[in-house]
Write a protein that holds these residues in place. Structure first.
Motif, PDB file in Angstrom:
ATOM      1  N   ALA A  99       0.846  -1.156  -0.154  1.00  0.00           N
ATOM      2  CA  ALA A  99      -0.056  -0.085  -0.126  1.00  0.00           C
ATOM      3  C   ALA A  99       1.057   1.209   0.047  1.00  0.00           C
ATOM      4  N   GLU A 100       2.174   1.234   0.563  1.00  0.00           N
ATOM      5  CA  GLU A 100       2.832   2.223   0.656  1.00  0.00           C
ATOM      6  C   GLU A 100       3.842   2.276  -0.420  1.00  0.00           C
ATOM      7  N   SER A 101       3.763   1.706  -1.462  1.00  0.00           N
ATOM      8  CA  SER A 101       4.646   1.671  -2.627  1.00  0.00           C
ATOM      9  C   SER A 101       4.396   2.686  -3.662  1.00  0.00           C
ATOM     10  N   ASP A 102       5.429   3.517  -3.749  1.00  0.00           N
ATOM     11  CA  ASP A 102       5.031   4.806  -4.714  1.00  0.00           C
ATOM     12  C   ASP A 102       4.955   4.367  -6.143  1.00  0.00           C
ATOM     13  N   ASP A 103       5.570   3.095  -6.422  1.00  0.00           N
ATOM     14  CA  ASP A 103       5.593   2.716  -7.745  1.00  0.00           C
ATOM     15  C   ASP A 103       4.321   1.973  -8.250  1.00  0.00           C
ATOM     16  N   LEU A 104       3.648   1.467  -7.370  1.00  0.00           N
ATOM     17  CA  LEU A 104       2.262   0.609  -7.750  1.00  0.00           C
ATOM     18  C   LEU A 104       1.502   1.462  -8.219  1.00  0.00           C
ATOM     19  N   ARG A 105       0.756   0.937  -9.568  1.00  0.00           N
ATOM     20  CA  ARG A 105      -0.051   1.521 -10.139  1.00  0.00           C
ATOM     21  C   ARG A 105      -1.317   0.761 -10.524  1.00  0.00           C
ATOM     22  N   PHE A 106      -1.286  -0.523 -10.930  1.00  0.00           N
ATOM     23  CA  PHE A 106      -2.342  -1.381 -11.100  1.00  0.00           C
ATOM     24  C   PHE A 106      -2.840  -2.616 -10.388  1.00  0.00           C
ATOM     25  N   VAL A 107      -3.796  -2.931 -10.332  1.00  0.00           N
ATOM     26  CA  VAL A 107      -4.317  -4.083  -9.487  1.00  0.00           C
ATOM     27  C   VAL A 107      -5.048  -4.853 -10.632  1.00  0.00           C
ATOM     28  N   ILE A 108      -4.365  -6.355 -10.852  1.00  0.00           N
ATOM     29  CA  ILE A 108      -4.895  -7.051 -11.699  1.00  0.00           C
ATOM     30  C   ILE A 108      -5.489  -8.540 -11.115  1.00  0.00           C
ATOM     31  N   SER A 109      -6.525  -8.910 -11.404  1.00  0.00           N
ATOM     32  CA  SER A 109      -7.091 -10.212 -10.523  1.00  0.00           C
ATOM     33  C   SER A 109      -8.008 -10.934 -11.443  1.00  0.00           C
ATOM     34  N   ASN A 110      -7.822 -12.260 -11.092  1.00  0.00           N
ATOM     35  CA  ASN A 110      -8.729 -13.597 -11.378  1.00  0.00           C
ATOM     36  C   ASN A 110      -9.104 -14.282 -10.508  1.00  0.00           C
ATOM     37  N   THR A 111     -10.138 -14.048  -9.523  1.00  0.00           N
ATOM     38  CA  THR A 111     -10.396 -14.725  -8.254  1.00  0.00           C
ATOM     39  C   THR A 111     -11.796 -15.581  -8.553  1.00  0.00           C
ATOM     40  N   THR A 112     -12.276 -15.959  -9.855  1.00  0.00           N
ATOM     41  CA  THR A 112     -13.253 -16.423 -10.351  1.00  0.00           C
ATOM     42  C   THR A 112     -14.639 -15.450 -10.017  1.00  0.00           C
ATOM     43  N   GLU A 113     -15.627 -15.708 -10.547  1.00  0.00           N
ATOM     44  CA  GLU A 113     -17.052 -14.813 -10.486  1.00  0.00           C
ATOM     45  C   GLU A 113     -17.287 -14.737  -8.773  1.00  0.00           C
ATOM     46  N   ALA A 114     -16.796 -16.064  -8.235  1.00  0.00           N
ATOM     47  CA  ALA A 114     -17.298 -16.137  -7.022  1.00  0.00           C
ATOM     48  C   ALA A 114     -16.305 -15.177  -6.026  1.00  0.00           C
ATOM     49  N   GLY A 115     -15.211 -14.735  -6.530  1.00  0.00           N
ATOM     50  CA  GLY A 115     -14.309 -13.804  -5.749  1.00  0.00           C
ATOM     51  C   GLY A 115     -14.629 -12.426  -5.621  1.00  0.00           C
ATOM     52  N   ILE A 116     -15.416 -12.148  -6.601  1.00  0.00           N
ATOM     53  CA  ILE A 116     -16.064 -10.687  -6.323  1.00  0.00           C
ATOM     54  C   ILE A 116     -17.405 -10.731  -5.803  1.00  0.00           C
ATOM     55  N   ALA A 117     -17.577 -11.025  -4.684  1.00  0.00           N
ATOM     56  CA  ALA A 117     -18.763 -10.916  -4.101  1.00  0.00           C
ATOM     57  C   ALA A 117     -18.698 -10.650  -2.458  1.00  0.00           C
ATOM     58  N   TYR A 118     -19.775 -10.160  -2.078  1.00  0.00           N
ATOM     59  CA  TYR A 118     -19.812  -9.641  -0.577  1.00  0.00           C
ATOM     60  C   TYR A 118     -20.053 -10.727   0.485  1.00  0.00           C
ATOM     61  N   LYS A 119     -19.348 -10.834   1.458  1.00  0.00           N
ATOM     62  CA  LYS A 119     -19.563 -11.739   2.447  1.00  0.00           C
ATOM     63  C   LYS A 119     -19.191 -10.712   3.707  1.00  0.00           C
ATOM     64  N   GLN A 120     -20.116 -10.742   4.506  1.00  0.00           N
ATOM     65  CA  GLN A 120     -19.647  -9.889   5.865  1.00  0.00           C
ATOM     66  C   GLN A 120     -18.652 -10.330   6.449  1.00  0.00           C
ATOM     67  N   GLU A 121     -17.681  -9.454   6.923  1.00  0.00           N
ATOM     68  CA  GLU A 121     -16.528  -9.923   7.462  1.00  0.00           C
ATOM     69  C   GLU A 121     -16.100  -8.907   8.683  1.00  0.00           C
ATOM     70  N   GLN A 122     -15.277  -9.199   9.609  1.00  0.00           N
ATOM     71  CA  GLN A 122     -14.996  -8.189  10.796  1.00  0.00           C
ATOM     72  C   GLN A 122     -13.529  -7.860  10.525  1.00  0.00           C
ATOM     73  N   LEU A 123     -13.295  -6.541  10.683  1.00  0.00           N
ATOM     74  CA  LEU A 123     -11.897  -6.064  10.580  1.00  0.00           C
ATOM     75  C   LEU A 123     -11.169  -6.333  11.659  1.00  0.00           C
ATOM     76  N   THR A 124     -10.345  -7.235  11.820  1.00  0.00           N
ATOM     77  CA  THR A 124      -9.367  -7.597  12.919  1.00  0.00           C
ATOM     78  C   THR A 124      -7.859  -7.215  12.368  1.00  0.00           C
ATOM     79  N   GLU A 125      -7.249  -8.055  13.268  1.00  0.00           N
ATOM     80  CA  GLU A 125      -5.611  -7.849  12.964  1.00  0.00           C
ATOM     81  C   GLU A 125      -5.007  -8.896  12.256  1.00  0.00           C
ATOM     82  N   SER A 126      -6.171  -9.861  12.083  1.00  0.00           N
ATOM     83  CA  SER A 126      -5.669 -10.968  11.162  1.00  0.00           C
ATOM     84  C   SER A 126      -6.093 -10.654   9.486  1.00  0.00           C
ATOM     85  N   PRO A 127      -5.384 -11.605   8.717  1.00  0.00           N
ATOM     86  CA  PRO A 127      -5.389 -11.121   7.169  1.00  0.00           C
ATOM     87  C   PRO A 127      -6.973 -11.394   6.989  1.00  0.00           C
TER      88      PRO A 127
END
Length: 476
Positions: A99-127
């Motif tokens: 996130a702190e990389s000055d050079d980063l410009r693009f994000v490319i993904s292929n997570t299958t259609e199931a990957g772009i989906a909303y699932k309720q999730e708590q924000l914690t210290e874990s991944p």
């Protein structure tokens, strides 16, 4: 000196390595792309593949093989576009450091259609588990690191086979930012400084070849590569964005079949209404004739010519685009279907054929019905073949049909639709109903077609005529 990481890739599988990563490799070989890729897996299950990539320093071999202009080709590339391999589930802090990389410009993904989906999730210290959730947090950390600088946003290029994939990803990222109480100023920056572009991808990446072929290549190359993958020559990436973006990601400039456009619909429509429609037309008919693979359909003395004629003379005239352009696209489709290195099973293509027919072929039939014209014989054959393929009975919890040789096949589709169709055929047999009555009842299933087709002029008659010829042995 290592190239700066300008691309974050979410997805370690064959497709991205045989598609986007190969494109970046081609661009870099021409001295156009000067960055590199940090690759990570979208799910914990990708750990093994990621470890293999790390063990090979991110280097792998791609072999492109198939037909080009009717001639066989085989080209080998050693791709070394990855500079970082990161497991976010075990190296979360290293992942977030991007996130702190000055050079980063693009994000490319292929997570299958199931990957772009909303699932309720708590924000914690874990991944964070979900892909959109990871992106929401990564962007928030980037916003904090650069003080909301307008020029530090990212461009997202999702490759998931989902219509409006960029818009969908953006909306879910926003939803997580609300769930986790991120400030309004962050969401304003998210909207104004980041781009989530809709894209359409098209290439068959066939993965690791048979072991015999792989070992022969390893002997020829004098090295072994367990990450070896193969792909067809054809490739298309249509991206909904201005052409000036090619200056940042020089793919079109490298001579690749990449199109920056303000409208993806022509690319989507031609793929659905030509390539996908041809697949959906040939699968039921091929299975009824005892054919197993797409290439065999193209070589079939009757079906091969029929599918070509149906596309050229019946489907293409229904599309609001240049006939020359559509026929040129059809040429590439037929060449791909003839690829001797791809064994695309009709039994796989036939899965969920009812919903596929509704989206891919029914619009072409509707075009003729709406203007009061007789539906052409090729499209009639597609509808008739589909109904004949779905002449089914429930046996031991599954739905079976019989081909023209008397062999059985299993139909996989929506259980409710299959149950209703099987009931109609069972009633017809019990009451000895005439075929036309049964066909009309099937055509009237609005739950399947989205409309009542039974009153379309001449359709039921044409289907019955085709059926009688096919059952009598005349299957042309």
């Amino acid at each position: 000196m290592a190239s700066p990481v300008t691309v974050l890739q979410i997805g370690e599988g064959n497709f991205l390595r045989g598609f986007v990563d190969w494109m970046l490799h081609v661009s870099r070989e021409q001295g156009l792309f000067h960055g590199s890729v940090a690759v990570t897996q979208p799910r914990p299950s990708g750990k093994a593949k990621l470890e293999e990539l790390a063990a090979q320093d991110g280097i792998y071999t791609l072999v492109i093989r198939g037909l080009e202009d009717g001639l066989p080709v085989e080209r080998q590339s050693v791709v070394s576009i990855f500079s970082k391999v990161i497991d976010p589930y075990e190296e979360w802090n290293r992942f977030i450091d991007l996130a702190e990389s000055d050079d980063l410009r693009f994000v490319i993904s292929n997570t299958t259609e199931a990957g772009i989906a909303y699932k309720q999730e708590q924000l914690t210290e874990s991944p964070i588990v979900s892909f959109p959730g990871k992106m929401a947090y990564l962007l928030y950390r980037r916003y904090l690191a650069f003080g909301g600088a307008a020029d530090k946003g990212l461009i997202f290029l999702p490759c998931e086979l989902l219509e409006s994939n960029g818009d969908t990803l953006r909306d879910i990222v926003f939803r997580y930012s609300l769930d986790w109480g991120f400030p309004d100023d962050f969401r304003a920056w998210l909207s104004s400084s980041n781009r989530f572009l809709n894209t359409l991808v098209d290439r068959i990446v066939t993965g690791y070849p048979g072991e015999e072929v792989a070992q022969a290549w390893f002997s020829e190359w004098s090295y072994t590569d367990r990450l070896l993958t193969t792909a067809e020559p054809y490739h298309l990436w249509a991206i909904q964005g201005e052409e000036t973006l090619d200056e940042q990601l020089p793919l079109q400039k490298a001579g690749l079949n990449v199109h920056w456009t303000n409208d993806l619909r022509p690319y989507q429509q031609r793929k659905v209404r030509i390539l996908n429609a041809a697949h959906t037309w040939m699968a039921p008919l091929g299975i009824l004739h005892g054919v197993e693979h797409v290439r065999e359909i193209m070589e079939h003395q009757v079906l091969g010519q029929s599918v070509k004629s149906m596309v050229r003379f019946e489907i293409i005239p229904t599309l609001p685009y240049s006939a020359d352009e559509m026929n040129a696209y059809a040429d590439t489709v037929f060449e791909r279907f003839n690829n001797p290195f791809i064994r695309h099973r009709l039994s796989d293509i036939s899965m969920n054929s009812l919903s596929k027919f509704k989206v891919r072929l029914l619009p072409s039939l509707s075009h003729y019905a709406d203007i009061g014209h007789q539906i052409p014989e090729g499209l009639v054959a597609g509808m008739a073949g589909l109904l004949r393929y779905y002449c089914i009975a429930q046996v031991d919890g599954q739905f079976e049909g019989r081909d023209y040789q008397g062999g059985t096949y299993v139909v996989r589709d929506d259980a409710e639709s299959l149950t209703r169709i099987a009931e109609i055929w069972a009633k017809a047999e019990k009451n000895r109903e005439d075929l036309q009555s049964t066909i009309k009842e099937l055509l009237a299933l609005t739950s399947v077609w989205g409309k009542d087709l039974s009153d379309w002029s001449g359709l039921a008659d044409s289907i019955c005529h085709w059926w009688a010829k096919a059952e009598g042995g005349d299957r042309g």
